[in-house]
Structure formats: structure tokens, C-alpha cells
Write an enzyme that holds these catalytic residues in place. Sequence first.
Site, short mmCIF file in Angstrom:
data_model
loop_
_atom_site.label_atom_id
_atom_site.label_comp_id
_atom_site.label_asym_id
_atom_site.label_seq_id
_atom_site.Cartn_x
_atom_site.Cartn_y
_atom_site.Cartn_z
CE1 TYR A 98 0.63 1.13 4.49
CE2 TYR A 98 0.65 -1.26 4.42
CZ TYR A 98 0.94 -0.08 5.07
OH TYR A 98 1.55 -0.11 6.30
CG MET A 158 2.44 5.35 3.91
SD MET A 158 2.62 4.87 5.65
CE MET A 158 2.09 6.39 6.45
CB SER A 195 -1.60 5.31 12.06
OG SER A 195 -0.44 4.64 11.64
#
Length: 248
Positions: free
Chosen positions: A144, A146, A222
Site C-alpha cells: 500500500y 501512504m 497513524s
Amino acid sequence: MSEAMQTLEGWYVLNDFRAIDWTAWKSLSKQERGRAEDELYTLLAQYQATEDQRQGSTAFYSIVGQKADFMFMHLRETLEELNELETAFNKTLFAQVTIPTFSYVSVVELGSYMAKPGTDPMEDPEIVARLKPTLPKARHVCFYPMNKRREGNDNWYMLSVDERRGFMRAHGMIGRSYAGKIKQIIAGSIGLDDWEWGVTLFAEDALQFKKIVHEMRFDETSARFGEFGEFYVGNLLNRDKMETMLKL
């Protein structure tokens, strides 16, 4: 202006996702399908030879879901080498029955704090091994992209170096708790692609991807600063599994 964190860079990374055009594959003659497979397996053997010579590394995975059918993850010394890999694949007959669905360009990255004071980090075997790794051949992969958020009070890039280091230290503790369960390759992509990092996780148990990402969502780093792109998960491919996938 907040001070920029310095980084160490290693091999360049290409995550190359492709879908198979099954109608086009079925339209090939038996002889053409055989030639297409032979070309693919020749390339896979070349990738392995490069890895054996420690001049790069490649991982080959099927992708679960409709985002792609398979992924190559290539690590090489230069962007030119990644370009050559793409071109060599695109010239094959097999490539003519595939559709590019997504790609991501980045470079393996470590924080400069990893280096010992007064030493050349590229003379440290442990750091070099992390910057120029041999990709795991674990059963499962998760990729992924980010970003770090840049909005209002949650602007990562306006924090001081010490604040960022503190957040990342706590964040890293979660990652270290998964040692032996997950191997991760963090690659920086600021100025190279649309997101700021590309993250690739490898594990023997795919549930570990869910567990670590879920746990990290509750970490302040996060929760406040993380923005995530699409996730791609899949299973390790080898010649036998690819032959089974392509068999009509």
C-alpha cells in the site's frame, strides 16, 4: 521552517501490477501460449540470476481480487535498470495479453539516525543489508502507498524533528512486536510517485497484515497523520503455480 529529516537510500523499487486479458490469452494458439510462457519463465530465471549475484532482487505474487492478477516487485541499483526490466517484459508475447493496472516507483529508505556517528553508513553491513535487501519469498504479500497528513494541527511537516522522532519511536514499537511474523520494506517516493511512501509487507500468515494495520490505526502517529492508498494482497507465485494459473 521545520528541519527536514535526513534519509539513507538504497535500491530503487518498482511494484508492477498486471491483469491478464483472458480473452486474448485464449485466442492464442497452443504454440503461441507455449512461447509466451517460455518467455515469461526465461525472464523469471534472469531475475533469479540477478538476485543470486546480489545485484538486485525480485518477488513474484498473484493478487487476490479484481485490482490485478499478479505483481512483480523489482529492486535494482538504478532507475535505468528498472526501465530496462519493464521494456524487456513489454516486448514479450506474454505481455501482449496483459494489461497494466497499477505501478509504483520508490527507493528503499531508512532514517539517517540508523547510522553510527562518525561512520559511513554504506560501510555498515547491517545497514547495507536493509537498504539493499533480498526480498522475502513468504507465502503472502501486502502493498500500500501512504502519506503523512498536512492539514491544520495535524501537519506532520510542521512538527519539530524531536516530535517526529518521538512519534516514530512509539510507532516503531508496534512494528517490532511483529518481528518474526512480518517483514516490511519501506520505500520513499517523495518526488518519485504520487504518494510519499510505498510499504510492502511479507508474511507466512496473511492475517498478520490485518492485525498490524489494525493495531497501528490506534497509534497516534497513524490516527493523526496517516493517509493510505489502496491495499493489494496476494500469494507467492512460482513457475508451477503460474503454469496452473495459465492452463486452459
